[in-house]
Design a protein around this motif. Structure first.
Motif, PDB file in Angstrom:
ATOM      1  N   ALA A  42      -7.307  35.307  40.962  1.00 38.42           N
ATOM      2  CA  ALA A  42      -7.559  34.759  39.566  1.00 38.42           C
ATOM      3  C   ALA A  42      -9.115  35.551  40.293  1.00 38.42           C
ATOM      4  O   ALA A  42     -10.259  36.227  39.591  1.00 38.42           O
ATOM      5  CB  ALA A  42      -7.620  33.583  39.055  1.00 38.42           C
ATOM      6  N   TYR A  92      -4.398  42.097  38.572  1.00 39.68           N
ATOM      7  CA  TYR A  92      -4.880  40.459  38.525  1.00 39.68           C
ATOM      8  C   TYR A  92      -4.044  39.895  37.815  1.00 39.68           C
ATOM      9  O   TYR A  92      -4.374  38.495  37.917  1.00 39.68           O
ATOM     10  CB  TYR A  92      -6.362  40.892  38.798  1.00 39.68           C
ATOM     11  N   MET A 152      -1.990  36.456  38.211  1.00 35.00           N
ATOM     12  CA  MET A 152      -3.040  34.889  38.411  1.00 35.00           C
ATOM     13  C   MET A 152      -1.688  33.938  36.554  1.00 35.00           C
ATOM     14  O   MET A 152      -2.238  33.455  35.965  1.00 35.00           O
ATOM     15  CB  MET A 152      -3.869  35.113  37.837  1.00 35.00           C
ATOM     16  N   ARG A 197       0.657  28.766  38.499  1.00 34.84           N
ATOM     17  CA  ARG A 197      -0.188  29.886  39.549  1.00 34.84           C
ATOM     18  C   ARG A 197      -1.272  29.067  39.879  1.00 34.84           C
ATOM     19  O   ARG A 197      -1.697  28.995  41.147  1.00 34.84           O
ATOM     20  CB  ARG A 197      -0.201  31.295  39.843  1.00 34.84           C
ATOM     21  N   LEU A 198      -1.550  28.686  39.230  1.00 33.60           N
ATOM     22  CA  LEU A 198      -3.451  28.089  39.039  1.00 33.60           C
ATOM     23  C   LEU A 198      -3.295  26.905  38.008  1.00 33.60           C
ATOM     24  O   LEU A 198      -2.838  26.144  37.498  1.00 33.60           O
ATOM     25  CB  LEU A 198      -4.251  28.982  38.016  1.00 33.60           C
ATOM     26  N   TRP A 238      -7.739  30.492  30.133  1.00 31.66           N
ATOM     27  CA  TRP A 238      -7.725  30.031  31.445  1.00 31.66           C
ATOM     28  C   TRP A 238      -8.239  29.483  32.102  1.00 31.66           C
ATOM     29  O   TRP A 238      -7.842  28.597  32.781  1.00 31.66           O
ATOM     30  CB  TRP A 238      -6.553  31.675  32.536  1.00 31.66           C
TER      31      TRP A 238
END
Length: 363
Positions: free
Chosen positions: A195, A225, A229, A234-235, A259
């Motif tokens: 990210a 990327y 991400m 993942r985030l 996001w």
């Protein structure tokens, strides 16, 4: 804390790392070499994360005081870092692949004191992207495109060494690679590495476009990327103050994207718990806390924006550590704590360090 007092404390913190620079003339500033003592705390006085904050803090000082001397010091610090961390540890040769014409294609060393071992020197993706950001902010603040060109040079050079591909597709990232970029030293993936790459590389490309450079220079890297991400789960908001803060810092540049809205919202809720007066950070003794990690949370919250209660929590953390930084902070961590304290105290002004909120733009 009043604006004048904040600038005073900001400058004092920077002086404890970079020596007495306040009364330098323009001529002396142009000859200034960042000291190795006290220095940024790493090998030969240089540590990439600390010095990245040093560069952007000098930019902030230049905007807060309207003094061009601080921009000169930022440029001089960049030169010193490249002349130390862009070379082998003995200082005799550039890192492999680097040349006089392309000094950053070999990456930049972390600046660890040890050459080998679990905490030895090498290259970190999250340090390199922060340095790219510092170069980018210097280009924006000075109007000198060469600094963004150096950031792009570094970005393109390190990307293939951190991104692991399978059948041509980016599948994950490595946390740490060797100084020569030939060997993966830590194969696990940093939570925010993809990210951060997505955000910083886009900022670099935006500056290329603004300065009428070649379009699409970082298109493939940005796509990698974005793919990495976007993997499920993942985030997520982190319970670690530094990770939480840097996540919010990233989000503020592209705050209206899905996001960023999702991660930002989760992180603000986590921050409320972290700063709760009855159960949060302020209930712990200083010996059980790390100042620089908490300053990361304070910085990210101020860039992203928070409600009044959370802002009071940020102020309480910054004021708490003001009393401890020189006496109680571990000597090895003092430089990184001091530069991040300064950044948390004044996150940035026009063409700022870490956030651009004072000119009504966050990207």
């Amino acid at each position: 804390m009043t604006a004048n007092r904040s600038i005073l404390h900001f400058t004092e913190a920077m002086s404890l790392v970079y020596g007495n620079f306040e009364h330098l003339s323009e001529e002396a500033a142009a000859r200034w070499i960042a000291p190795d003592k006290p220095g940024a705390g790493g090998h030969r006085g240089r540590y990439l994360w600390t010095d990245a904050f040093g560069v952007v803090n000098f930019i902030t000082l230049s905007k807060e005081t309207s003094s061009p001397i601080y921009l000169t010091l930022a440029k001089q610090l960049v030169e010193t870092v490249h002349n130390v961390l862009g070379y082998t540890r003995d200082g005799t040769t550039r890192l492999p692949r680097a040349t006089d014409d392309e000094p950053l294609v070999g990456g930049l060393r972390i600046g660890k004191l040890a050459s080998h071992g679990a905490d030895g020197d090498g290259q970190y993706h999250h340090y390199l992207t922060l340095w790219m950001f510092a170069l980018n902010r210097l280009a924006v603040a000075t109007g000198e495109r060469e600094y963004n060109q150096l950031a792009v040079q570094l970005a393109k050079a390190v990307h293939p060494h951190f991104v692991v591909r399978r059948d041509g597709e980016a599948v994950r990232m490595a946390w740490k690679i060797s100084t020569d970029m030939e060997t993966v030293l830590v194969p696990s993936e940093g939570h925010l590495d993809a990210a951060t790459g997505f955000v910083v590389y886009r900022l670099l490309q935006r500056t290329v476009d603004d300065m009428r450079g070649p379009p699409g220079l970082l298109r493939r890297e940005i796509a990698d990327y974005q793919q990495l991400m976007s993997r499920g789960g993942r985030l997520q908001a982190s319970r670690d103050p530094l990770d939480l803060g840097m996540g919010l810092w990233m989000c503020h540049f592209f705050k209206n994207e899905d996001w960023a809205r999702a991660l930002g919202s989760q992180s603000i809720e986590m921050a409320r718990t972290m700063l709760d007066k009855k159960t949060g950070l302020m209930t712990r003794d200083a010996s059980r806390r790390l100042a620089f990690r908490e300053f990361g949370a304070c910085l990210g919250l101020q860039c992203y924006g928070a409600d009044e209660e959370t802002r009071r929590g940020v102020e309480a953390v910054v004021n708490f550590w003001h009393r401890y930084l020189e006496e109680s902070t571990d000597e090895d961590l003092r430089p990184i704590s001091l530069v991040m304290y300064a950044a948390a105290l004044i996150p940035g002004g026009k063409f700022s360090v870490m956030c651009l909120r004072t000119v009504g733009a966050c990207s």
